[in-house]
Design a protein around this motif. Structure first.
Motif, short mmCIF file in Angstrom:
data_model
loop_
_atom_site.label_atom_id
_atom_site.label_comp_id
_atom_site.label_asym_id
_atom_site.label_seq_id
_atom_site.Cartn_x
_atom_site.Cartn_y
_atom_site.Cartn_z
N GLU A 39 7.84 18.34 -13.45
CA GLU A 39 8.50 17.26 -14.43
C GLU A 39 8.19 16.03 -14.07
O GLU A 39 8.05 15.08 -14.93
CB GLU A 39 9.85 17.59 -15.02
CG GLU A 39 9.89 19.13 -15.63
CD GLU A 39 11.21 19.63 -15.85
OE1 GLU A 39 12.30 18.88 -15.49
OE2 GLU A 39 11.49 20.68 -16.90
N LEU A 40 8.67 15.57 -12.85
CA LEU A 40 8.77 14.24 -12.44
C LEU A 40 7.31 13.64 -12.21
O LEU A 40 6.99 12.47 -12.63
CB LEU A 40 9.34 14.21 -11.18
CG LEU A 40 9.30 12.81 -10.36
CD1 LEU A 40 10.00 11.75 -11.25
CD2 LEU A 40 9.90 13.01 -8.69
N LEU A 41 6.36 14.49 -11.81
CA LEU A 41 4.96 14.12 -11.91
C LEU A 41 4.51 13.82 -13.14
O LEU A 41 3.74 13.04 -13.49
CB LEU A 41 4.18 15.20 -11.24
CG LEU A 41 4.46 15.29 -9.62
CD1 LEU A 41 3.52 16.49 -8.98
CD2 LEU A 41 3.99 14.05 -8.81
N ASP A 42 5.00 14.91 -14.04
CA ASP A 42 4.51 14.49 -15.56
C ASP A 42 5.02 13.44 -16.13
O ASP A 42 4.15 12.69 -16.76
CB ASP A 42 5.11 15.81 -16.27
CG ASP A 42 4.11 15.84 -17.47
OD1 ASP A 42 2.80 15.58 -17.80
OD2 ASP A 42 4.65 16.62 -18.71
N GLU A 43 6.23 13.19 -15.90
CA GLU A 43 6.71 11.81 -16.40
C GLU A 43 6.06 10.56 -15.86
O GLU A 43 5.77 9.69 -16.47
CB GLU A 43 8.26 11.87 -16.04
CG GLU A 43 9.08 10.56 -16.71
CD GLU A 43 10.50 10.49 -16.36
OE1 GLU A 43 11.30 9.49 -16.45
OE2 GLU A 43 10.97 11.53 -15.57
N ARG A 44 5.81 10.82 -14.56
CA ARG A 44 4.90 9.50 -13.94
C ARG A 44 3.99 9.27 -14.48
O ARG A 44 3.19 8.03 -14.80
CB ARG A 44 5.08 9.64 -12.51
CG ARG A 44 6.39 9.54 -11.49
CD ARG A 44 6.03 9.82 -10.33
NE ARG A 44 7.24 9.73 -9.45
CZ ARG A 44 7.25 10.09 -8.13
NH1 ARG A 44 6.05 10.85 -7.53
NH2 ARG A 44 8.42 9.80 -7.36
N SER A 45 3.32 10.35 -14.94
CA SER A 45 1.60 10.33 -15.47
C SER A 45 1.78 9.58 -16.62
O SER A 45 0.90 8.99 -17.30
CB SER A 45 0.90 11.79 -15.37
OG SER A 45 -0.18 11.72 -16.13
N ARG A 46 2.66 10.14 -17.74
CA ARG A 46 2.99 9.66 -19.01
C ARG A 46 2.99 8.28 -19.06
O ARG A 46 2.73 7.58 -19.87
CB ARG A 46 4.04 10.29 -19.62
CG ARG A 46 3.76 11.97 -20.27
CD ARG A 46 4.63 12.25 -21.30
NE ARG A 46 5.97 12.37 -20.53
CZ ARG A 46 6.75 13.17 -20.02
NH1 ARG A 46 6.14 14.25 -19.81
NH2 ARG A 46 8.10 12.95 -19.69
N GLU A 47 3.97 7.74 -18.10
CA GLU A 47 4.16 6.39 -18.06
C GLU A 47 2.94 5.45 -17.53
O GLU A 47 2.79 4.48 -17.94
CB GLU A 47 5.59 6.08 -16.93
CG GLU A 47 6.59 6.60 -17.41
CD GLU A 47 7.92 6.49 -16.08
OE1 GLU A 47 7.32 6.15 -15.12
OE2 GLU A 47 8.97 6.88 -16.58
N ALA A 48 2.37 5.86 -16.45
CA ALA A 48 1.02 5.17 -16.24
C ALA A 48 0.15 5.30 -17.29
O ALA A 48 -0.49 4.16 -17.61
CB ALA A 48 0.58 6.11 -14.89
N VAL A 49 -0.28 6.31 -18.04
CA VAL A 49 -1.22 6.40 -19.10
C VAL A 49 -0.45 5.33 -20.22
O VAL A 49 -1.36 4.83 -20.92
CB VAL A 49 -1.37 7.67 -19.66
CG1 VAL A 49 -2.21 7.70 -20.96
CG2 VAL A 49 -2.16 8.56 -18.44
N GLY A 50 0.68 5.45 -20.44
CA GLY A 50 1.19 4.60 -21.56
C GLY A 50 1.32 2.92 -21.12
O GLY A 50 0.84 2.24 -22.22
N SER A 51 1.15 2.63 -19.87
CA SER A 51 0.96 1.40 -19.31
C SER A 51 -0.50 0.89 -19.85
O SER A 51 -0.72 -0.06 -20.27
CB SER A 51 1.46 1.26 -17.89
OG SER A 51 2.84 1.49 -17.67
#
Length: 312
Positions: free
Chosen positions: A101-113
């Motif tokens: 879940e932590l990796l998924d959250e980081r990935s979403r934040e990166a793509v969102g940026s």
């Protein structure tokens, strides 16, 4: 398109993805490949070692080393597969699910940026272009879809609108229904979006190859202790995979789990393919009535599933 153009695009996209993983923050303390394995374990319905190896195209020895590391870190557990005792099944531990879940959250934040730098008017065009590339390049090599490829999940942003659009388009194409039906679906979906109890009401999207191919809703009915199944739909190209059965099963299990006493639905006799599904899950036809709706003559049907465990 030349080979050089494809290679040039690959270099551009690889550099772009690398820029998202600034200072390896995105995947730390795991490599990109290890993160992919964690993602599959968290999201794929098939978690046998052989399935993981095929899905990710990994060398058997390499995958074995990754899984051994995960097991040592307390992220996974391995046991004989329920489908075939000769195979090994891998499941995430609570600690492993937290890491995923932590990796998924980081990935979403990166793509969102990344998306934040794209003008809003261009995002839909970008999404469509990516889907086109994926579809064209996968058509010649992909295997036929399997039931295990389908994921049932909650709707994402914009997918309630997809439910309205696909209901309107499909029923017009297959049964000749006019825009009155699309209007009805729009009102049902709008009512859910504006005011629903997340504990007692839910929508499911069936996803295949990263796109929605089916849906269903469970909402409260006017009668106390009663839930209503609504808007069951499966795209034509995804039929035959048992998606409709899984969607109805999800509604029944949900209704039973939150304590409804009975589950009802209204449909029309021309929707014959759904009838065996309802019967298989215990629904009984309790009433029929001829009517003219959506520009055609129909016979409406009321189905009921009683004696759900518990009760509101």
């Amino acid at each position: 398109m030349s080979v050089q153009e494809i290679r040039s695009f690959n270099r551009f996209y690889t550099n772009l993805i690398g820029a998202l993983d600034y200072s390896r923050h995105l995947y730390a303390p795991y490599t990109l490949t290890e993160s992919r394995v964690l993602y599959e374990l968290a999201h794929s319905p098939r978690t046998d070692v052989a399935d993981l190896r095929g899905e990710l195209s990994l060398d058997a020895g390499y995958l074995s080393r990754i899984l051994a590391k995960f097991e040592e870190d307390g992220l996974i557990e391995r046991a004989p597969s329920e489908r075939d005792p000769r195979r090994r099944r891998v499941t995430l531990t609570p600690r492993g699910r937290t890491a995923a879940e932590l990796l998924d959250e980081r990935s979403r934040e990166a793509v969102g940026s990344l998306l934040a730098t794209v003008p809003a008017a261009e995002r839909e065009r970008l999404t469509a272009a990516m889907a086109t590339v994926r579809g064209i390049l996968s058509e010649s090599t992909r295997r036929p879809p399997r039931a295990d490829d389908v994921l049932l999940r909650e709707p994402g942003a914009g997918e309630l609108g997809w439910i309205v659009q696909r209901n309107g388009a499909l029923y017009a194409a297959e049964y000749g229904w006019n825009a009155d039906y699309e209007g009805l679906v729009a009102r049902i979906v709008a009512d859910f979006a504006e005011d629903h109890d997340p504990y007692l009401e839910r929508v499911w999207i069936a996803e295949l190859d990263g796109r929605p191919v089916g849906c269903v809703m469970c909402v409260r009915d006017e009668a106390p202790g009663t839930a209503r199944l609504r808007l069951l739909l499966v795209e034509p190209e995804a039929r035959g995979l048992g998606i409709g059965d899984r969607l109805v099963a999800a509604v029944v299990a949900f209704a039973r789990g939150v304590g409804y006493r009975e589950l009802v639905l209204w449909t029309n006799d021309v929707l014959a393919a759904a009838r065996p599904i309802y019967q298989r899950h215990g629904f009984v036809l309790v009433a029929e009535k001829a009517h003219r709706s959506f520009g055609v003559d129909l016979v409406g049907q009321d189905w009921r599933l009683q004696d759900l465990a518990g009760g509101l």
